[in-house]
Motif scaffolding. Structure first.
Motif, PDB file in Angstrom:
ATOM      1  N   PHE A 134       1.235  -2.530   4.702  1.00 55.15           N
ATOM      2  CA  PHE A 134       0.787  -1.150   4.877  1.00 55.15           C
ATOM      3  C   PHE A 134       1.873  -0.317   5.551  1.00 55.15           C
ATOM      4  CE2 PHE A 134      -3.558  -2.950   4.852  1.00 55.15           C
ATOM      5  CZ  PHE A 134      -4.274  -1.963   4.196  1.00 55.15           C
ATOM      6  N   PRO A 135       2.012   0.942   5.151  1.00 56.98           N
ATOM      7  CA  PRO A 135       2.791   1.883   5.950  1.00 56.98           C
ATOM      8  C   PRO A 135       1.859   2.495   7.002  1.00 56.98           C
ATOM      9  CG  PRO A 135       1.987   3.013   4.020  1.00 56.98           C
ATOM     10  CD  PRO A 135       1.481   1.573   3.933  1.00 56.98           C
ATOM     11  N   ALA A 136       2.374   3.388   7.802  1.00 54.67           N
ATOM     12  CA  ALA A 136       1.539   4.151   8.737  1.00 54.67           C
ATOM     13  C   ALA A 136       0.985   5.343   7.956  1.00 54.67           C
ATOM     14  CB  ALA A 136       2.350   4.606   9.941  1.00 54.67           C
ATOM     15  N   ILE A 137      -0.176   5.147   7.347  1.00 52.06           N
ATOM     16  CA  ILE A 137      -0.766   6.164   6.467  1.00 52.06           C
ATOM     17  C   ILE A 137      -1.024   7.457   7.240  1.00 52.06           C
ATOM     18  CG2 ILE A 137      -2.777   6.714   5.023  1.00 52.06           C
ATOM     19  CD1 ILE A 137      -2.985   3.619   4.551  1.00 52.06           C
ATOM     20  N   SER A 138      -0.651   8.558   6.641  1.00 51.36           N
ATOM     21  CA  SER A 138      -0.821   9.927   7.155  1.00 51.36           C
ATOM     22  C   SER A 138       0.073  10.279   8.336  1.00 51.36           C
ATOM     23  CB  SER A 138      -2.290  10.233   7.515  1.00 51.36           C
ATOM     24  OG  SER A 138      -3.076  10.301   6.345  1.00 51.36           O
ATOM     25  N   ALA A 139       0.883   9.321   8.825  1.00 51.06           N
ATOM     26  CA  ALA A 139       1.690   9.579  10.021  1.00 51.06           C
ATOM     27  C   ALA A 139       3.040  10.228   9.710  1.00 51.06           C
ATOM     28  CB  ALA A 139       1.906   8.288  10.804  1.00 51.06           C
ATOM     29  N   GLY A 140       3.359  10.391   8.448  1.00 56.18           N
ATOM     30  CA  GLY A 140       4.623  11.026   8.084  1.00 56.18           C
ATOM     31  C   GLY A 140       4.404  12.480   7.712  1.00 56.18           C
ATOM     32  N   LEU A 141       4.499  12.752   6.433  1.00 56.03           N
ATOM     33  CA  LEU A 141       4.394  14.123   5.928  1.00 56.03           C
ATOM     34  C   LEU A 141       3.040  14.765   6.232  1.00 56.03           C
ATOM     35  CD1 LEU A 141       6.060  13.590   2.428  1.00 56.03           C
ATOM     36  CD2 LEU A 141       7.102  14.576   4.466  1.00 56.03           C
ATOM     37  N   TYR A 142       1.998  13.954   6.419  1.00 52.98           N
ATOM     38  CA  TYR A 142       0.668  14.507   6.664  1.00 52.98           C
ATOM     39  C   TYR A 142       0.391  14.772   8.146  1.00 52.98           C
ATOM     40  CZ  TYR A 142      -0.710  13.863   1.762  1.00 52.98           C
ATOM     41  OH  TYR A 142      -0.815  13.938   0.390  1.00 52.98           O
ATOM     42  N   GLY A 153       7.247   8.610  -2.625  1.00 52.81           N
ATOM     43  CA  GLY A 153       8.446   8.785  -3.435  1.00 52.81           C
ATOM     44  C   GLY A 153       9.297   7.527  -3.480  1.00 52.81           C
ATOM     45  N   ALA A 154       9.426   6.861  -2.328  1.00 50.48           N
ATOM     46  CA  ALA A 154      10.235   5.640  -2.264  1.00 50.48           C
ATOM     47  C   ALA A 154       9.645   4.540  -3.152  1.00 50.48           C
ATOM     48  CB  ALA A 154      10.346   5.158  -0.816  1.00 50.48           C
ATOM     49  N   ILE A 155       8.337   4.383  -3.130  1.00 45.31           N
ATOM     50  CA  ILE A 155       7.683   3.353  -3.952  1.00 45.31           C
ATOM     51  C   ILE A 155       7.858   3.667  -5.436  1.00 45.31           C
ATOM     52  CG2 ILE A 155       5.391   2.495  -4.646  1.00 45.31           C
ATOM     53  CD1 ILE A 155       4.751   2.324  -1.618  1.00 45.31           C
ATOM     54  N   HIS A 156       7.663   4.904  -5.805  1.00 40.40           N
ATOM     55  CA  HIS A 156       7.825   5.272  -7.218  1.00 40.40           C
ATOM     56  C   HIS A 156       9.280   5.113  -7.671  1.00 40.40           C
ATOM     57  CE1 HIS A 156       4.007   6.786  -8.901  1.00 40.40           C
ATOM     58  NE2 HIS A 156       3.670   6.954  -7.630  1.00 40.40           N
ATOM     59  N   GLY A 191       5.762  11.520  -4.983  1.00 41.89           N
ATOM     60  CA  GLY A 191       5.940  12.629  -4.046  1.00 41.89           C
ATOM     61  C   GLY A 191       7.054  12.305  -3.091  1.00 41.89           C
ATOM     62  N   GLY A 192       6.870  12.686  -1.838  1.00 46.94           N
ATOM     63  CA  GLY A 192       7.884  12.426  -0.825  1.00 46.94           C
ATOM     64  C   GLY A 192       7.531  11.206   0.004  1.00 46.94           C
ATOM     65  N   GLY A 193       8.338  10.922   0.980  1.00 44.28           N
ATOM     66  CA  GLY A 193       8.078   9.842   1.930  1.00 44.28           C
ATOM     67  C   GLY A 193       7.893   8.492   1.257  1.00 44.28           C
ATOM     68  N   VAL A 245       0.852  -1.183   0.000  1.00 46.70           N
ATOM     69  CA  VAL A 245       0.000   0.000   0.000  1.00 46.70           C
ATOM     70  C   VAL A 245       0.890   1.236   0.000  1.00 46.70           C
ATOM     71  CG1 VAL A 245      -1.785   1.294   1.237  1.00 46.70           C
ATOM     72  CG2 VAL A 245      -1.899  -1.215   1.121  1.00 46.70           C
ATOM     73  N   ASN A 246       0.565   2.134  -0.908  1.00 44.06           N
ATOM     74  CA  ASN A 246       1.284   3.392  -1.047  1.00 44.06           C
ATOM     75  C   ASN A 246       0.472   4.508  -0.403  1.00 44.06           C
ATOM     76  OD1 ASN A 246       2.896   5.518  -1.845  1.00 44.06           O
ATOM     77  ND2 ASN A 246       2.145   5.540  -3.952  1.00 44.06           N
ATOM     78  N   ALA A 247       1.084   5.232   0.515  1.00 43.70           N
ATOM     79  CA  ALA A 247       0.476   6.439   1.071  1.00 43.70           C
ATOM     80  C   ALA A 247       0.707   7.551   0.053  1.00 43.70           C
ATOM     81  CB  ALA A 247       1.106   6.775   2.419  1.00 43.70           C
ATOM     82  N   ALA A 248      -0.175   7.589  -0.929  1.00 45.94           N
ATOM     83  CA  ALA A 248      -0.005   8.457  -2.101  1.00 45.94           C
ATOM     84  C   ALA A 248      -0.565   9.851  -1.854  1.00 45.94           C
ATOM     85  CB  ALA A 248      -0.723   7.827  -3.295  1.00 45.94           C
ATOM     86  N   ASN A 249      -0.186  10.764  -2.733  1.00 49.59           N
ATOM     87  CA  ASN A 249      -0.909  12.033  -2.767  1.00 49.59           C
ATOM     88  C   ASN A 249      -1.953  11.907  -3.867  1.00 49.59           C
ATOM     89  OD1 ASN A 249       0.166  13.067  -5.334  1.00 49.59           O
ATOM     90  ND2 ASN A 249       2.088  13.332  -4.220  1.00 49.59           N
ATOM     91  N   SER A 250      -2.907  12.813  -3.887  1.00 48.98           N
ATOM     92  CA  SER A 250      -4.055  12.658  -4.786  1.00 48.98           C
ATOM     93  C   SER A 250      -3.669  12.700  -6.260  1.00 48.98           C
ATOM     94  CB  SER A 250      -5.115  13.713  -4.482  1.00 48.98           C
ATOM     95  OG  SER A 250      -4.601  15.007  -4.743  1.00 48.98           O
TER      96      SER A 250
END
Length: 169
Positions: free
Chosen positions: A117-125, A34-37, A29-31, A19-24
């Motif tokens: 899963f990563p920790a969604i929204s817990a980084g840059l957001y 970006g690493a997945i891409h 992007g970052g975090g 699961v990618n914590a993507a931007n819309s």
């Protein structure tokens, strides 16, 4: 369903779906995004561009999920979900929970047995890690899914400890 916790790099997980914590925008992007891409290579971005050109012209809405190839990752698929930006003045936890539920629905539609899963929204957001862990674990435990293993892949010791506390509760 089995829940496992590991500290590490989500791009190195040998699972059916990451699961990618993507931007819309779905354009990287970052975090985690970006690493997945970067590690997955151009095949992921190519599919994301096709999604933007068709169904998601305005971007993927917060709380929803969509799958693409995993490119060069050891996984088969990447499930992109857009987490909410944390707000102290507005409870957005239902949107955060939706990211986990919708990602598991996509995983089920793909036939994925293992999902990281990563920790969604817990980084840059900016979502506080203890609350992010509570929402993630509670939502996954309550999900009606055929996924056999949900693996939370946490980048830091603090995040791992927060998820360990949430699983223990």
């Amino acid at each position: 369903m089995r829940i496992t916790l590991v500290q590490g790099d989500i791009t190195e997980q040998d699972v059916d779906a990451v699961v990618n914590a993507a931007n819309s925008s779905l354009m990287g992007g970052g975090g985690v995004d970006g690493a997945i891409h970067r590690r997955g290579g151009p095949a992921i971005l190519d599919e994301c561009r096709r999604l933007r050109a068709s169904k998601y012209g305005k971007g993927l809405p917060t709380g929803q999920a969509v799958a693409t190839t995993a490119g060069n990752l050891p996984a088969r698929w990447v499930i992109h979900t857009v987490g909410p930006v944390y707000s102290a003045g507005e409870d957005r936890s239902a949107l955060l929970a939706s990211c986990y539920r919708e990602s598991l629905k996509v995983a089920d539609s793909l036939g994925a047995a293992t999902v990281a899963f990563p920790a969604i929204s817990a980084g840059l957001y900016g979502w506080p890690i203890d609350d992010a862990a509570r929402v993630a674990v509670t939502t996954v435990k309550a999900a009606d899914t055929s996924v056999a293993e949900v693996r939370f892949v946490l980048f830091t010791e603090d995040a791992l400890a927060a998820f360990q506390r949430a699983v223990g509760e």
